[in-house]
Write a protein that holds these residues in place. Structure first.
Motif, PDB file in Angstrom:
ATOM      1  N   MET A 241      56.385  49.023  70.499  1.00 49.86           N
ATOM      2  CA  MET A 241      57.285  48.723  69.386  1.00 49.86           C
ATOM      3  C   MET A 241      58.451  47.842  69.861  1.00 49.86           C
ATOM      4  SD  MET A 241      55.769  50.015  66.804  1.00 49.86           S
ATOM      5  CE  MET A 241      57.009  49.902  65.514  1.00 49.86           C
ATOM      6  N   LEU A 242      58.991  48.106  71.041  1.00 49.52           N
ATOM      7  CA  LEU A 242      60.071  47.272  71.572  1.00 49.52           C
ATOM      8  C   LEU A 242      59.624  45.815  71.668  1.00 49.52           C
ATOM      9  CD1 LEU A 242      61.530  49.490  74.453  1.00 49.52           C
ATOM     10  CD2 LEU A 242      62.642  48.930  72.286  1.00 49.52           C
TER      11      LEU A 242
ATOM     12  N   GLY B 123      58.017  39.800  67.640  1.00 49.81           N
ATOM     13  CA  GLY B 123      57.291  39.595  66.396  1.00 49.81           C
ATOM     14  C   GLY B 123      55.793  39.688  66.633  1.00 49.81           C
ATOM     15  N   GLU B 124      55.024  39.141  65.713  1.00 54.12           N
ATOM     16  CA  GLU B 124      53.562  39.200  65.775  1.00 54.12           C
ATOM     17  C   GLU B 124      53.042  38.592  67.081  1.00 54.12           C
ATOM     18  OE1 GLU B 124      50.307  36.704  63.413  1.00 54.12           O
ATOM     19  OE2 GLU B 124      51.397  38.133  62.144  1.00 54.12           O
TER      20      GLU B 124
ATOM     21  N   SER C 104      50.925  42.970  64.254  1.00 54.26           N
ATOM     22  CA  SER C 104      52.200  42.707  63.585  1.00 54.26           C
ATOM     23  C   SER C 104      52.772  44.030  63.081  1.00 54.26           C
ATOM     24  CB  SER C 104      52.015  41.727  62.430  1.00 54.26           C
ATOM     25  OG  SER C 104      51.096  42.245  61.491  1.00 54.26           O
ATOM     26  N   LEU C 105      54.068  44.014  62.856  1.00 52.44           N
ATOM     27  CA  LEU C 105      54.744  45.192  62.320  1.00 52.44           C
ATOM     28  C   LEU C 105      54.498  45.310  60.827  1.00 52.44           C
ATOM     29  CD1 LEU C 105      58.168  44.711  64.104  1.00 52.44           C
ATOM     30  CD2 LEU C 105      56.563  46.581  64.542  1.00 52.44           C
ATOM     31  N   THR C 106      54.358  46.536  60.358  1.00 53.80           N
ATOM     32  CA  THR C 106      54.367  46.787  58.921  1.00 53.80           C
ATOM     33  C   THR C 106      55.835  46.921  58.504  1.00 53.80           C
ATOM     34  OG1 THR C 106      54.335  49.177  59.187  1.00 53.80           O
ATOM     35  CG2 THR C 106      52.175  48.055  59.025  1.00 53.80           C
TER      36      THR C 106
ATOM     37  N   GLY D 265      57.122  49.906  60.220  1.00 52.95           N
ATOM     38  CA  GLY D 265      57.331  49.636  61.644  1.00 52.95           C
ATOM     39  C   GLY D 265      58.618  48.871  61.887  1.00 52.95           C
ATOM     40  N   ALA D 266      58.884  47.893  61.049  1.00 51.97           N
ATOM     41  CA  ALA D 266      60.126  47.122  61.169  1.00 51.97           C
ATOM     42  C   ALA D 266      61.339  48.008  60.870  1.00 51.97           C
ATOM     43  CB  ALA D 266      60.096  45.921  60.230  1.00 51.97           C
TER      44      ALA D 266
END
Length: 158
Positions: free
Chosen positions: A51-52, A58-59, A104-106, A109-110
Motif C-alpha cells: 500500500m505504501l 500510483g498504478e 491500482s488502488l480502489t 484503498g486510496a
C-alpha cells in the motif's frame, strides 16, 4: 576499505557478535509493533508495504512493485489477491502484454491512506530514538544493503 577485526574466529562466531542476528531481532521487534499498529487498518506488514508503494507511486505493474519491495511475483501474488479481496486494490492484465498485471488502488484503498497516516509517527515514538538517529540508521542500513548486493557476485565466484 573494510578492515577485519583482529579477533579469534571463535570470538567472531559468538551470537552477540552477529550483525545479522541484531538486524533480525530488530526486524522481529518492528514486526510486533507493526502488527499492533496495522490491526485496525486490517493490514499485515507486507500488505502495508504494498500500500505504501501504491500510495506513493500510483498504478504499477506487479513487477515494479516487486522491484520497490525486493519481492518476487510468487510472494507478491497472494498479498495482492488478499488486498483485492479486501477491496483495496484492483488487478488488471495489460491489454498489450497478457503476462503483465497492473495494480491500482480502489477508492477504499486510496482512502485508507488517511487512516494510515498515524502509523509512522506511532512507530517512531515506539523506538524511543530521536528522528535524526533513525535517519542515520536508515542511511547506514541502505549502505549495507548496497554493499551486500554488490558482494554477492564476488562471493559466488570464489
Amino acid at each position: 576499505m573494510t578492515t577485519l577485526p583482529d579477533r579469534p574466529d571463535a570470538e567472531l562466531l559468538r551470537l552477540d557478535q552477529q550483525i545479522c542476528f541484531s538486524l533480525n531481532a530488530a526486524s522481529r521487534a518492528f514486526g510486533g509493533v507493526y502488527r499492533v499498529l496495522l490491526k485496525d487498518l486490517g493490514l499485515t506488514y507486507p500488505q502495508y508495504l504494498v500500500m505504501l508503494v501504491l500510495w506513493e507511486q500510483g498504478e504499477l505493474p506487479v513487477k515494479r512493485i516487486g522491484e520497490h519491495l525486493r519481492l518476487d511475483s510468487g510472494t507478491l501474488s497472494p498479498l495482492l489477491k488478499r488486498l483485492e479481496a479486501a477491496g483495496l486494490v484492483r488487478r488488471e492484465r495489460s491489454p498489450e502484454d497478457e503476462r503483465s498485471v497492473t495494480v491500482s488502488l480502489t477508492e477504499d484503498g486510496a482512502a485508507l491512506r488517511e487512516r494510515a497516516g498515524q502509523v509512522p509517527r506511532r512507530l517512531l515514538t515506539a523506538t524511543g530514538l530521536p528522528v535524526d538517529d533513525l535517519a542515520e540508521l536508515r542511511a547506514l542500513l541502505d549502505r549495507v544493503t548496497v554493499a551486500l548486493d554488490a558482494a554477492v557476485p564476488d562471493l559466488t565466484e570464489g
